[in-house]
Design a protein around this motif. Structure first.
Motif, mmCIF file in Angstrom:
data_model
loop_
_atom_site.group_PDB
_atom_site.id
_atom_site.type_symbol
_atom_site.label_atom_id
_atom_site.label_comp_id
_atom_site.label_asym_id
_atom_site.label_seq_id
_atom_site.Cartn_x
_atom_site.Cartn_y
_atom_site.Cartn_z
ATOM 1 N N ALA A 99 0.836 -1.206 0.000
ATOM 2 C CA ALA A 99 0.000 0.000 0.000
ATOM 3 C C ALA A 99 0.868 1.253 0.000
ATOM 4 O O ALA A 99 0.558 2.237 -0.683
ATOM 5 N N GLY A 100 1.962 1.206 0.739
ATOM 6 C CA GLY A 100 2.875 2.349 0.767
ATOM 7 C C GLY A 100 3.504 2.618 -0.586
ATOM 8 O O GLY A 100 3.598 3.767 -1.021
ATOM 9 N N VAL A 101 3.929 1.562 -1.257
ATOM 10 C CA VAL A 101 4.516 1.712 -2.595
ATOM 11 C C VAL A 101 3.483 2.273 -3.574
ATOM 12 O O VAL A 101 3.774 3.181 -4.356
ATOM 13 N N LEU A 102 2.273 1.730 -3.504
ATOM 14 C CA LEU A 102 1.209 2.227 -4.387
ATOM 15 C C LEU A 102 0.960 3.705 -4.171
ATOM 16 O O LEU A 102 0.913 4.485 -5.130
ATOM 17 N N SER A 103 0.799 4.114 -2.935
ATOM 18 C CA SER A 103 0.481 5.514 -2.686
ATOM 19 C C SER A 103 1.667 6.431 -2.947
ATOM 20 O O SER A 103 1.502 7.542 -3.443
ATOM 21 N N ARG A 104 2.869 5.980 -2.649
ATOM 22 C CA ARG A 104 4.058 6.823 -2.806
ATOM 23 C C ARG A 104 4.481 6.980 -4.263
ATOM 24 O O ARG A 104 4.904 8.055 -4.676
ATOM 25 N N TYR A 105 4.372 5.927 -5.050
ATOM 26 C CA TYR A 105 4.947 5.946 -6.389
ATOM 27 C C TYR A 105 3.960 5.792 -7.540
ATOM 28 O O TYR A 105 4.246 6.251 -8.640
ATOM 29 N N LEU A 106 2.842 5.137 -7.343
ATOM 30 C CA LEU A 106 2.037 4.749 -8.496
ATOM 31 C C LEU A 106 0.697 5.450 -8.637
ATOM 32 O O LEU A 106 0.297 5.797 -9.746
ATOM 33 N N LEU A 107 -0.019 5.659 -7.556
ATOM 34 C CA LEU A 107 -1.390 6.134 -7.680
ATOM 35 C C LEU A 107 -1.510 7.532 -8.267
ATOM 36 O O LEU A 107 -2.466 7.814 -8.990
ATOM 37 N N ASP A 108 -0.562 8.417 -7.977
ATOM 38 C CA ASP A 108 -0.631 9.758 -8.567
ATOM 39 C C ASP A 108 -0.586 9.706 -10.085
ATOM 40 O O ASP A 108 -1.280 10.451 -10.766
ATOM 41 N N ASP A 109 0.245 8.831 -10.625
ATOM 42 C CA ASP A 109 0.398 8.735 -12.076
ATOM 43 C C ASP A 109 -0.589 7.771 -12.726
ATOM 44 O O ASP A 109 -1.122 8.038 -13.791
ATOM 45 N N PHE A 110 -0.811 6.638 -12.096
ATOM 46 C CA PHE A 110 -1.610 5.582 -12.715
ATOM 47 C C PHE A 110 -3.014 5.457 -12.141
ATOM 48 O O PHE A 110 -3.837 4.740 -12.697
ATOM 49 N N GLY A 111 -3.294 6.120 -11.031
ATOM 50 C CA GLY A 111 -4.566 5.971 -10.351
ATOM 51 C C GLY A 111 -5.794 6.039 -11.243
ATOM 52 O O GLY A 111 -6.659 5.173 -11.171
ATOM 53 N N PRO A 112 -5.890 7.057 -12.105
ATOM 54 C CA PRO A 112 -7.104 7.171 -12.917
ATOM 55 C C PRO A 112 -7.144 6.227 -14.126
ATOM 56 O O PRO A 112 -8.159 6.154 -14.803
ATOM 57 N N LEU A 113 -6.070 5.514 -14.385
ATOM 58 C CA LEU A 113 -6.001 4.664 -15.573
ATOM 59 C C LEU A 113 -6.450 3.234 -15.285
ATOM 60 O O LEU A 113 -6.155 2.684 -14.218
ATOM 61 N N ALA A 114 -7.115 2.644 -16.241
ATOM 62 C CA ALA A 114 -7.390 1.210 -16.167
ATOM 63 C C ALA A 114 -6.065 0.478 -16.380
ATOM 64 O O ALA A 114 -5.219 0.926 -17.160
ATOM 65 N N ILE A 115 -5.867 -0.626 -15.684
ATOM 66 C CA ILE A 115 -4.598 -1.355 -15.794
ATOM 67 C C ILE A 115 -4.273 -1.682 -17.251
ATOM 68 O O ILE A 115 -3.137 -1.533 -17.690
ATOM 69 N N ALA A 116 -5.270 -2.091 -18.008
ATOM 70 C CA ALA A 116 -5.048 -2.470 -19.407
ATOM 71 C C ALA A 116 -4.603 -1.296 -20.269
ATOM 72 O O ALA A 116 -4.035 -1.501 -21.341
ATOM 73 N N SER A 117 -4.825 -0.071 -19.810
ATOM 74 C CA SER A 117 -4.449 1.090 -20.619
ATOM 75 C C SER A 117 -3.040 1.601 -20.304
ATOM 76 O O SER A 117 -2.545 2.504 -20.968
ATOM 77 N N CYS A 171 5.140 3.615 -18.142
ATOM 78 C CA CYS A 171 6.110 3.056 -17.192
ATOM 79 C C CYS A 171 7.472 3.728 -17.336
ATOM 80 O O CYS A 171 8.127 4.033 -16.331
ATOM 81 N N GLU A 172 7.886 3.969 -18.548
ATOM 82 C CA GLU A 172 9.164 4.649 -18.792
ATOM 83 C C GLU A 172 9.163 6.050 -18.183
ATOM 84 O O GLU A 172 10.140 6.477 -17.573
ATOM 85 N N ARG A 173 8.052 6.781 -18.357
ATOM 86 C CA ARG A 173 7.960 8.129 -17.775
ATOM 87 C C ARG A 173 8.036 8.077 -16.256
ATOM 88 O O ARG A 173 8.712 8.891 -15.616
ATOM 89 N N LEU A 174 7.347 7.113 -15.662
ATOM 90 C CA LEU A 174 7.379 6.966 -14.206
ATOM 91 C C LEU A 174 8.797 6.650 -13.737
ATOM 92 O O LEU A 174 9.308 7.272 -12.803
ATOM 93 N N LEU A 175 9.450 5.691 -14.374
ATOM 94 C CA LEU A 175 10.807 5.321 -13.975
ATOM 95 C C LEU A 175 11.787 6.476 -14.152
ATOM 96 O O LEU A 175 12.647 6.705 -13.305
ATOM 97 N N THR A 176 11.645 7.224 -15.237
ATOM 98 C CA THR A 176 12.499 8.390 -15.462
ATOM 99 C C THR A 176 12.311 9.403 -14.341
ATOM 100 O O THR A 176 13.283 9.952 -13.810
ATOM 101 N N ALA A 177 11.065 9.660 -13.962
ATOM 102 C CA ALA A 177 10.787 10.607 -12.886
ATOM 103 C C ALA A 177 11.370 10.122 -11.557
ATOM 104 O O ALA A 177 11.928 10.916 -10.792
#
Length: 65
Positions: free
Chosen positions: A13-31, A37-43
Motif C-alpha cells: 500500500a505504501g509503494v502504491l500511494s508513494r509511487y504509483l497512484l498519482d500517475d496511474f490511479g485514474p487509468l485502467a490497468i489495461a491502458s 512506465c518509462e515516464r514513471l521510472l524516469t521521474a
C-alpha cells in the motif's frame, strides 16, 4: 491462494500511494503502456538523483536487506 502478512500488505500500500497512484490511479490497468512506465521510472530516477545530490535518502529505491 496464500495469505499475506499485514506488514507485506502495508508495504504494498505504501509503494502504491508513494509511487504509483498519482500517475496511474485514474487509468485502467489495461491502458497502462510501456511509455507510461518509462515516464514513471524516469521521474523516479530524477527524484533519486536530486535527493542523492543533496545527501538525502541515499538508496531509497534500493531494496532493504
Amino acid at each position: 491462494m496464500g495469505k499475506l502478512k499485514r506488514s507485506t500488505l502495508d508495504g504494498y500500500a505504501g509503494v502504491l500511494s508513494r509511487y504509483l497512484l498519482d500517475d496511474f490511479g485514474p487509468l485502467a490497468i489495461a491502458s497502462i503502456t510501456p511509455a507510461h512506465c518509462e515516464r514513471l521510472l524516469t521521474a523516479l530516477v530524477r527524484q533519486q538523483s536530486r535527493q542523492s545530490a543533496h545527501g538525502l535518502l541515499d538508496n531509497a529505491l534500493t531494496p532493504g536487506t
